[in-house]
Design an enzyme around this catalytic site. Structure first.
Site, mmCIF file in Angstrom:
data_model
loop_
_atom_site.group_PDB
_atom_site.id
_atom_site.type_symbol
_atom_site.label_atom_id
_atom_site.label_comp_id
_atom_site.label_asym_id
_atom_site.label_seq_id
_atom_site.Cartn_x
_atom_site.Cartn_y
_atom_site.Cartn_z
ATOM 1 N N GLY A 11 -1.404 -0.415 -4.028
ATOM 2 C CA GLY A 11 -1.735 -1.019 -2.734
ATOM 3 C C GLY A 11 -2.536 -2.303 -2.822
ATOM 4 O O GLY A 11 -3.296 -2.617 -1.906
ATOM 5 N N ASN A 13 -1.336 -5.261 -2.562
ATOM 6 C CA ASN A 13 -0.839 -6.120 -1.474
ATOM 7 C C ASN A 13 -1.420 -5.681 -0.131
ATOM 8 O O ASN A 13 -1.781 -6.511 0.696
ATOM 9 C CB ASN A 13 0.687 -6.087 -1.424
ATOM 10 C CG ASN A 13 1.299 -6.978 -2.485
ATOM 11 O OD1 ASN A 13 1.050 -8.170 -2.511
ATOM 12 N ND2 ASN A 13 2.092 -6.400 -3.366
ATOM 13 N N LEU A 89 8.635 2.668 -2.664
ATOM 14 C CA LEU A 89 9.779 2.924 -3.542
ATOM 15 C C LEU A 89 10.852 3.825 -2.943
ATOM 16 O O LEU A 89 11.827 4.151 -3.612
ATOM 17 C CB LEU A 89 9.284 3.526 -4.870
ATOM 18 C CG LEU A 89 8.384 2.604 -5.689
ATOM 19 C CD1 LEU A 89 7.963 3.269 -6.991
ATOM 20 C CD2 LEU A 89 9.052 1.268 -5.973
ATOM 21 N N LYS A 90 10.690 4.230 -1.693
ATOM 22 C CA LYS A 90 11.696 5.101 -1.082
ATOM 23 C C LYS A 90 12.533 4.323 -0.085
ATOM 24 O O LYS A 90 12.077 3.304 0.450
ATOM 25 C CB LYS A 90 10.997 6.259 -0.346
ATOM 26 C CG LYS A 90 10.227 7.172 -1.259
ATOM 27 C CD LYS A 90 11.157 8.108 -1.984
ATOM 28 C CE LYS A 90 10.392 8.948 -2.993
ATOM 29 N NZ LYS A 90 11.262 9.735 -3.848
ATOM 30 N N HIS A 108 9.330 -8.538 -2.751
ATOM 31 C CA HIS A 108 9.910 -8.200 -4.055
ATOM 32 C C HIS A 108 9.398 -9.219 -5.086
ATOM 33 O O HIS A 108 9.416 -10.424 -4.818
ATOM 34 C CB HIS A 108 11.440 -8.256 -3.967
ATOM 35 C CG HIS A 108 12.098 -7.830 -5.235
ATOM 36 N ND1 HIS A 108 12.246 -6.500 -5.582
ATOM 37 C CD2 HIS A 108 12.623 -8.548 -6.260
ATOM 38 C CE1 HIS A 108 12.837 -6.422 -6.766
ATOM 39 N NE2 HIS A 108 13.080 -7.647 -7.189
HETATM 40 C C1 GRF Z 1 4.430 -5.611 -5.747
HETATM 41 O O1 GRF Z 1 4.620 -6.533 -6.793
HETATM 42 C C2 GRF Z 1 5.643 -5.587 -4.852
HETATM 43 O O2 GRF Z 1 6.371 -6.768 -4.833
HETATM 44 C C3 GRF Z 1 6.494 -4.540 -5.490
HETATM 45 O O3 GRF Z 1 5.585 -3.579 -5.973
HETATM 46 C C4 GRF Z 1 4.332 -4.177 -6.243
HETATM 47 C C5 GRF Z 1 3.325 -3.371 -5.476
HETATM 48 O O4 GRF Z 1 2.026 -3.536 -5.929
HETATM 49 N N1 GRF Z 1 7.531 -4.105 -4.582
HETATM 50 P P1 GRF Z 1 0.814 -2.952 -5.092
HETATM 51 O O5 GRF Z 1 1.038 -1.465 -4.884
HETATM 52 O O6 GRF Z 1 0.738 -3.685 -3.779
HETATM 53 O O7 GRF Z 1 -0.404 -3.193 -5.931
#
Ligand code: GRF
Length: 196
Positions: A11, A13, A89-90, A108
């Protein structure tokens, strides 16, 4: 703009969004955090910041339609305007996709349409970019449909791939850019500079 954030793991992001909102550099609120993983860092971060967080997975809802329905209900209960998938991821169920058509975004960590699709997540993406001898990678924010990484590309940010990069080093560089870029993109959506 009420954002529902879906996240499966760390998490970081999500944290970037929380920080931007708390600093006043993103005019939005996170109405709910949804995770398929009860132990995710994302749910912990939500709790720490008093954001409602729910674990929704096949554990409580073995039937995929029930899971889709429960997810939709949670989104509606929290007056969600847009959904942001940040490391989720789902697959998203058809009821949620149809209710929020054109309002579900994913980030992505590569320049789609290359290096996307099933299996292309986490470090796999960065390994493949290095093995593909690319000299640039980046971040793609795209709309979500029922296929992995195939919805309309909204915007991209490029990040260089350097000669001595390992997947870990590249991952760090891409994710550092990603954390800033998603805030820029959400601000553009809020200001209607980017129309969904
Ligand atoms: C990010 O790089 C996103 O693009 C990808 O998974 C990663 C997630 O990282 N789909 P986080 O869980 O936000 O640290």
């Amino acid at each position: 703009m009420n954002i529902a954030v879906f996240a499966s793991h760390n998490g970081s992001n999500l944290q970037a969004m929380i920080d931007a909102i708390e600093k006043g550099s993103l005019a939005a609120s996170i109405s709910i955090v949804i995770s398929n993983n009860s132990n995710s860092g994302a749910l912990e971060r939500a709790t720490r910041h008093n954001i409602p967080g729910i674990h929704l997975s096949s554990v409580a809802y073995p039937d995929v339609d029930d899971l889709d329905e429960a997810t939709l209900q949670a989104l509606l209960d929290h007056e969600t305007d847009i959904i942001f998938l940040a490391g989720y991821l789902k697959k998203i169920g058809p009821k949620v996709i149809s209710q929020y058509d054109g309002k579900i975004l994913n980030t992505h960590p590569a320049l789609l349409p290359k290096y996307g699709g099933k299996g292309m997540y986490g470090m796999n993406v960065h390994k493949a970019v290095i093995e593909g001898k690319e000299n640039k990678s980046g971040v793609t924010v795209h709309l979500v449909n029922s296929e992995y990484d195939e919805g309309k590309i909204l915007t991209q940010a490029e990040v260089p791939v350097l000669e001595d990069d390992t997947p870990d080093i590249l991952c760090e560089r891409v994710m550092a850019r990603e954390r800033g870029f998603i805030i820029e993109v959400l601000n553009q959506i809020h200001k209607e500079e980017l129309v969904l």
